[in-house]
Design a protein around this motif. Structure first.
Motif, PDB file in Angstrom:
ATOM      1  N   ARG A 130       0.779   6.825  -6.804  1.00 43.15           N
ATOM      2  CA  ARG A 130      -0.313   7.798  -6.931  1.00 43.15           C
ATOM      3  C   ARG A 130       0.194   9.221  -6.718  1.00 43.15           C
ATOM      4  O   ARG A 130      -0.172  10.136  -7.450  1.00 43.15           O
ATOM      5  CB  ARG A 130      -1.406   7.498  -5.906  1.00 43.15           C
ATOM      6  N   ARG A 188       2.130   1.767  -3.465  1.00 46.82           N
ATOM      7  CA  ARG A 188       1.009   2.159  -4.327  1.00 46.82           C
ATOM      8  C   ARG A 188       0.707   3.649  -4.136  1.00 46.82           C
ATOM      9  O   ARG A 188       0.477   4.377  -5.105  1.00 46.82           O
ATOM     10  CB  ARG A 188      -0.207   1.302  -3.980  1.00 46.82           C
ATOM     11  N   GLU A 189       0.722   4.111  -2.901  1.00 47.30           N
ATOM     12  CA  GLU A 189       0.488   5.528  -2.619  1.00 47.30           C
ATOM     13  C   GLU A 189       1.607   6.397  -3.185  1.00 47.30           C
ATOM     14  O   GLU A 189       1.357   7.521  -3.626  1.00 47.30           O
ATOM     15  CB  GLU A 189       0.326   5.760  -1.117  1.00 47.30           C
ATOM     16  N   ASP A 233       0.817  -1.220   0.000  1.00 42.79           N
ATOM     17  CA  ASP A 233       0.000   0.000   0.000  1.00 42.79           C
ATOM     18  C   ASP A 233       0.850   1.269   0.000  1.00 42.79           C
ATOM     19  O   ASP A 233       0.499   2.252  -0.661  1.00 42.79           O
ATOM     20  CB  ASP A 233      -0.940   0.014   1.210  1.00 42.79           C
ATOM     21  N   THR A 234       1.953   1.262   0.724  1.00 43.91           N
ATOM     22  CA  THR A 234       2.831   2.439   0.781  1.00 43.91           C
ATOM     23  C   THR A 234       3.414   2.733  -0.599  1.00 43.91           C
ATOM     24  O   THR A 234       3.454   3.884  -1.037  1.00 43.91           O
ATOM     25  CB  THR A 234       3.958   2.226   1.807  1.00 43.91           C
TER      26      THR A 234
END
Length: 84
Positions: free
Chosen positions: A10, A6-7, A3-4
């Protein structure tokens, strides 16, 4: 990709789209968010950020067409999922 990470993808795209939020599956090329110069920047950023060497065969717009495509590409380069 966690998730880190992926962020981070983004955030990088968000910075370069002048604050325009994009969906994970949005075609960055068709939407006009990515041009050839930015494509090179994305490739270089992926190499630096994820320690993922990118070779000539990897230089395909399909690998950076969307946030989802970038995630899948990095995972393939890391040996997660299908071969790159």
């Amino acid at each position: 990709m966690n998730d880190t990470e992926r962020e981070a993808v983004r955030g990088f795209i968000f910075q370069h789209t002048k604050g325009v939020a994009v969906r994970d599956d949005e075609d960055l090329l068709a939407a006009g968010h990515v041009n050839s110069l930015f494509a090179v920047q994305v490739v270089m950023w992926i190499e630096r950020t994820f320690g993922t060497p990118i070779e000539g065969a990897d230089l395909d717009f399909a690998n950076i067409r969307s946030l989802t495509a970038i995630e899948a590409f990095v995972d393939r380069k890391r040996g997660i999922g299908q071969p790159a």
